[in-house]
Scaffold this motif. Sequence first.
Motif, PDB file in Angstrom:
ATOM      1  N   UNK A  54      40.638  41.634  33.564  1.00 39.82           N
ATOM      2  CA  UNK A  54      41.387  42.424  34.541  1.00 39.82           C
ATOM      3  C   UNK A  54      40.818  42.289  35.943  1.00 39.82           C
ATOM      4  N   UNK A  55      39.501  42.324  36.054  1.00 38.62           N
ATOM      5  CA  UNK A  55      38.866  42.173  37.368  1.00 38.62           C
ATOM      6  C   UNK A  55      39.214  40.806  37.956  1.00 38.62           C
ATOM      7  N   UNK A  58      42.643  40.879  39.466  1.00 33.01           N
ATOM      8  CA  UNK A  58      42.667  41.521  40.785  1.00 33.01           C
ATOM      9  C   UNK A  58      42.037  40.648  41.856  1.00 33.01           C
ATOM     10  N   UNK A  59      40.905  40.024  41.524  1.00 35.27           N
ATOM     11  CA  UNK A  59      40.250  39.135  42.497  1.00 35.27           C
ATOM     12  C   UNK A  59      41.159  37.967  42.861  1.00 35.27           C
ATOM     13  N   UNK A  62      43.664  38.585  45.408  1.00 37.80           N
ATOM     14  CA  UNK A  62      43.198  38.593  46.796  1.00 37.80           C
ATOM     15  C   UNK A  62      42.823  37.177  47.252  1.00 37.80           C
ATOM     16  N   UNK A  64      41.408  34.528  45.395  1.00 41.32           N
ATOM     17  CA  UNK A  64      40.230  33.845  44.868  1.00 41.32           C
ATOM     18  C   UNK A  64      40.550  33.022  43.622  1.00 41.32           C
TER      19      UNK A  64
ATOM     20  N   UNK B 138      39.277  44.748  40.443  1.00 42.53           N
ATOM     21  CA  UNK B 138      39.214  43.391  40.994  1.00 42.53           C
ATOM     22  C   UNK B 138      39.790  43.346  42.402  1.00 42.53           C
ATOM     23  N   UNK B 139      40.901  44.036  42.600  1.00 48.22           N
ATOM     24  CA  UNK B 139      41.500  44.104  43.939  1.00 48.22           C
ATOM     25  C   UNK B 139      40.524  44.760  44.920  1.00 48.22           C
ATOM     26  N   UNK B 141      37.229  44.924  44.795  1.00 46.76           N
ATOM     27  CA  UNK B 141      36.108  44.032  45.110  1.00 46.76           C
ATOM     28  C   UNK B 141      36.577  42.940  46.071  1.00 46.76           C
ATOM     29  N   UNK B 142      37.742  42.374  45.790  1.00 47.30           N
ATOM     30  CA  UNK B 142      38.266  41.299  46.639  1.00 47.30           C
ATOM     31  C   UNK B 142      38.496  41.777  48.065  1.00 47.30           C
ATOM     32  N   UNK B 143      39.093  42.953  48.225  1.00 54.54           N
ATOM     33  CA  UNK B 143      39.355  43.476  49.571  1.00 54.54           C
ATOM     34  C   UNK B 143      38.044  43.793  50.284  1.00 54.54           C
ATOM     35  N   UNK B 145      35.148  42.252  49.790  1.00 56.16           N
ATOM     36  CA  UNK B 145      34.551  40.970  50.182  1.00 56.16           C
ATOM     37  C   UNK B 145      35.238  40.422  51.439  1.00 56.16           C
TER      38      UNK B 145
END
Lengths: 313, 287
Positions: A54-55, A58-59, A62, A64, B138-139, B141-143, B145
């Motif tokens: 899941x992480x 989300x990453x 954005x 990645x 995850x969103x 952490x990405x935002x 970063x």
Amino acid sequence: MRNAFVDGLVELALADPSVMLLTADLGYNVLDPFAHEFPDRFINVGVAEQNMAGIATGLAMTGRRVFIYSIATFATLRCFEQFRNGPALHNLPVCVVGVGAGYSYGNLGPSHFALEDVAIMRALPNVRVVAPADPDQARSAVRAIGAIPGPAYLRLGKGGNPTVPGLDGRFAWNLPEIIRPGSEIAMIATGAVAPETVAAADRLALKGIQARVAVMAHLPPEPTEELTELLRGCRGVLTVEEGRVTGGLGALVAQTISQGGLNCRLQMAGARGELAGPVGSREFMLAGQGLDADSLADQALGLLKRKTATAKT
Amino acid sequence: MAFSKPSSPIAGSNSTRLARLEHLSRQMRRGILEKAYAAKVGHIGSALSVADILSVLWGGILRDAGTQAPGRDRFVLCKGHAALGLYAAMHFIGRMDQSTFDSYCMDDTHLGVHPEPTIPGVDVGTGSLGQGLSVACGLAVGLRLDRSPGRVYALLSDAECNEGQVWEAAQFAAHHKLDNLTALVDANGTQALGRTEDVLDLSPMARRWEAFGWQAIEADGHDHGSLLGAIEAPRDGRPRMIIAKTVIGKGVSYMEDRVAWHYKSMNADEFARGLAEVDGGLEEAAA
């Protein structure tokens, strides 16, 4: 093969600042080169594969490119639905990296045998499933995965996988890499069991039989033209995989022969039978499933004998 | 006191904002009933349960919600079965056109009971409980970063917290101090087959989140001022969990607090009565 993967990933990450690596608390020492080089792009999420998938989703949303690492069973079976509803459904560049293909962890027991992983990942239409045959091919596969826009599954052996002669690290999508020319029959292997397949071809050569040997690292969900072409010239083919033939390479080749209307006999070598049973070294486990060089050579010979018998009638 | 309370009620200067959000909630409730009746589908009670939370988020909090702006706030409807409430919010704030909204659960639509990522404005497709909070992590952490001003909001159901993955995500968010993450639990106390306290007791919910390292705040999930206060309260470096006390089926008397309306669809008489009740609300607001 693990180290080759990490080296390849470091190369990729040097060129692509969006690359991140997540682990579910596995890869002791192995992942250090990446973690030391890119501390801000490395996360140990703890023993939580579902959360990791899941992480990563989300990453990736954005911008990645995320690699998520664990033992192949946990990396696929434990979080299959999270991977399906996340990177697969949203078509995101998340690559599941499963270490310990098939019986790599022979004496760790059935909980650590990755046998169904290829079948379930191949069932997702946009996921590129890749099982490299040796360390050099693993490195090439990382490079190729780093260039695709969607999800992937990279299935690795572990440490100490030998180099496959004639492969020279080649990897291309959809393509069976021919590593030894031959005529009468073909042997197609996927993953780290390729060296056993080459050894089986050596035994056949001693008997005067030149088997064509190919490595199929990418296992697409549907038959490809390249695979169809390879099989078109064959009278018989033996598929070799360290996992269930159901949904794996054997199933892919069977579908290819059937859909292509090819006149090619098929023998599928792979994991069969119950999960429970005696355990031991990888070599012991492979022999028990008919995946050692002697057994593979015998199965190939059987294919020829059956073919001959059919021809006489 | 193991957890914080929301800040004091919204002052008079915010009365226009509150009136606007309350009006949006009423419009949404009418839209929810109309679309659910036209499609003959259930999950009405859940959509009504979260209507005020979604009204506050989409009508008053989320920056550039439903756009592709890179710095936008992100929203994850972890309880995907309440998507009709989300569609209603998006429609009535002008992020979804009428014909799209009208296509709810019709053939060849992208607007199913659970939201798909193919819907413009929906960042995360959901439907399987327990998975959304991880994606929100995850969103976040990405935002972070990216040094983005964007924040992440996730809306869970209370029974969704039965799922182990929720607590994996809870541990991760606390460990990584994701203070750009706000989660809300739609605490209506009901789940598919009964009351949460009878199926799998979740109490004390706020203390559980506090124990996992979150800043837990309790709010009235149907009071726009209470929700705004909880969402806008000062941050303390921890991820925030708002336990929003709600009533399933809120706004339609015969659905309120009835487990059956988790799944049930309306007949003609029920639809007419429901519409009259929420329309009464609209008239009151106009008077």
